[in-house]
Structures are given as structure tokens and as C-alpha cells.
Design an enzyme around this catalytic site. Structure first.
Site, PDB file in Angstrom:
ATOM      1  N   ASP A  83      -3.496 -13.004  -5.313  1.00 38.08           N
ATOM      2  CA  ASP A  83      -3.468 -11.544  -5.168  1.00 38.08           C
ATOM      3  C   ASP A  83      -2.065 -10.940  -5.354  1.00 38.08           C
ATOM      4  OD1 ASP A  83      -6.098 -11.832  -4.479  1.00 38.08           O
ATOM      5  OD2 ASP A  83      -5.959 -10.716  -2.602  1.00 38.08           O
ATOM      6  N   HIS A 228      -1.307 -15.855  -2.625  1.00 38.05           N
ATOM      7  CA  HIS A 228      -0.584 -14.683  -3.143  1.00 38.05           C
ATOM      8  C   HIS A 228       0.511 -15.063  -4.129  1.00 38.05           C
ATOM      9  CE1 HIS A 228      -2.619 -12.947   0.294  1.00 38.05           C
ATOM     10  NE2 HIS A 228      -2.395 -11.759  -0.234  1.00 38.05           N
TER      11      HIS A 228
HETATM   12 ZN    ZN Z   1      -3.317  -7.701  -1.623  1.00 39.12          ZN
END
Ligand code: ZN
Length: 271
Positions: A83, A228
Site C-alpha cells: 500500500d 507497505h
Molecule cells: Zn494506506
């Protein structure tokens, strides 16, 4: 599932009024004949508010509409998701790892970051990975009005299709937060809402070992793993730990016989 198309904030607003009325009645000694009805109403109002909020922030709750957090399957497949990118140099480093390991993943990109680094988005797609929509400015959609939600989502979908020539069918609301209106807007746009079943909290940089152990300890068939490559729109935090952890997670899961697929492959195996 909630069919009423109302915002979570509206529900919480109504419940707040109910709580205040209940407390006021109780304070002035009204509705106290057999038991303290005002106090009971206030208590129930607070509990309901907590419950409605819980359903909006817990990744696998389907109360506000269908979300994918993991998939029940007998196949040994898992989906890696990254992400908040693209974010150099980490997105490129993750892509290097995926290329060396010969596995595919899904990247939920922030529109603003995609605009800044279109080459990285192109590279994601050219190397066989999937791109999903993670809104334009990584905004908490529970706090946004309908018009803003539409702009955040549509602008990012347009950026993705401009860069890659492909429409995305996947969206992940920032933090996974959604309510009935958010879900309705995604459905209208034919976007599947993708949450996750395994979060190592890699964004807090807890150490490579922690990220690896927290992820591996919960793995099962059909898991969707959240990691992430980016850092919201701030793009300040290091993602070195995630890059190192991703390689170890992939190696270990390969040893256990798992196959890495994109989110679409895990959600719609026939596609
Ligand atoms: Zn996010």
C-alpha cells in the site's frame, strides 16, 4: 448487512443525541420509576455507537457491504499486497525482490504518488503485478463527504488508467475504513473492496524479524497480506524493513509450498 444508506457520522450523531437525552432524563430524575430507563438508553446508545464504528474499521467485517479480507480455498495460495506507493526507492526495491523471486503481488497506489512517479506504476504493471486504487490523497473516507469520496476515487482510477492503459477493479479504502455510503459508491463503480487478513503493522517499523514473524504466524490458504511500500502522502518514513521482510516472507512461504497470486486471482480464480 446494512441496507440503510447513511453515513457512520450521521448514525453517531443521532446516537449522541439519544445518549444526551437519556442522561438528561436521568439527571432530572425522570423515567426512573422501576429502573433508571434514561441511564439504560444512554448506555445502549454508547454501546451501539461503538459497535457501528467497530464494523467500519475491522478489516473482515461485512456489515456495511461485501469486502475481501481473505478467501476460503483448499489451494495453497496467498496474495501479497503493498500500500501507499509508489515511493522511491522502496517501490523499486520491492519490485526487484518480486522479480528475483518470480512472484506476483498487488499494489494499492495513492493517486497523488502515482501522478508523481508514473514510471514506477508502469513498471508494476509491466512486471506482471496488479494495481489497485487507494484514493488520491490517502484520506480517511469516514470523514469525507460523498463528493470528496467520489473525487478521491475517480481521480485515482483515471490516473491509473491513463498511466497503464488498464482499468482497475480493486479499491482499498485508506486504513480499510468504510461505511454504507463508501461501500455503495464503490459498488456503483464496479470496484471490489479489498481489505486484508494479515497485518504485521510494518508501517511502524517494528523490526524485520517482527514483520516476518507476525506475518508467518497467521498464514493460511487464501490469506491477503498487508505490507507497505509507501507512507501515505507524507513519503517520509523508511520502508527498508518491509523490503527486507518481504524477501524473507516470500522465501519462507515458498518453502512451505505456497504460491503467490494477485488479489484478482485469489478473489476470482476463474478470471
Ligand atoms: Zn494506506
Amino acid at each position: 448487512m446494512l441496507d440503510l444508506n447513511v453515513r457512520l457520522v450521521s448514525i453517531l450523531g443521532v446516537l449522541t443525541v439519544i445518549v444526551l437525552v437519556g442522561l438528561t432524563f436521568d439527571y432530572f430524575g425522570k423515567l426512573r420509576r422501576q429502573f433508571r430507563l434514561g441511564l439504560l438508553v444512554a448506555f445502549l446508545g454508547i454501546a451501539a455507537g461503538g459497535l457501528f464504528t467497530f464494523m467500519a474499521v475491522i478489516p473482515d467485517e461485512k456489515f456495511y457491504g461485501p469486502v475481501f479480507s481473505e478467501v476460503k480455498t483448499s489451494r495453497k495460495v496467498v496474495a501479497l499486497t503493498f500500500d501507499d506507493g509508489p515511493y522511491p526507492p522502496y517501490t523499486g526495491q520491492i519490485l526487484d525482490v518480486l522479480r528475483e523471486e518470480q512472484v506476483s503481488a498487488t499494489f494499492f497506489v495513492v493517486g497523488k504518488n502515482a501522478e508523481k512517479y508514473p514510471d514506477l506504476v508502469r513498471r508494476i504493471v509491466n512486471e506482471g503485478h496488479q494495481v489497485g486504487n487507494h484514493t488520491y490523497s490517502h484520506m480517511d473516507l469516514l470523514k469525507a463527504d460523498s463528493k470528496t469520496i467520489a473525487q478521491e476515487v475517480d481521480r485515482t482510477s483515471a490516473i491509473i488508467s491513463d498511466i497503464t492503459g488498464k482499468e482497475t477493479r480493486l479499491v482499498r479504502p485508506p486504513h480499510g475504513f468504510r461505511d454504507a455510503v463508501v461501500m455503495e459508491m464503490m459498488t456503483k463503480r464496479n470496484l471490489s473492496v479489498v481489505e486484508w487478513s494479515i497485518a504485521s503493522r510494518d508501517w511502524t517499523n517494528p523490526g524485520v524479524d517482527e514483520i516476518v514473524n507476525r506475518t508467518l504466524s497467521k498464514i493460511k490458504n487464501g490469506s491477503i497480506i498487508l505490507l507497505h511500500d509507501g507512507d501515505g502522502t507524507a513519503q517520509a518514513a523508511s520502508r527498508e524493513e518491509t523490503v527486507a521482510a518481504a524477501r524473507r516472507i516470500i522465501d519462507e512461504l515458498k518453502n512451505q509450498g505456497y504460491i503467490f497470486v494477485t488479489v484478482s486471482e485469489i478473489v476470482n480464480p476463474e478470471e
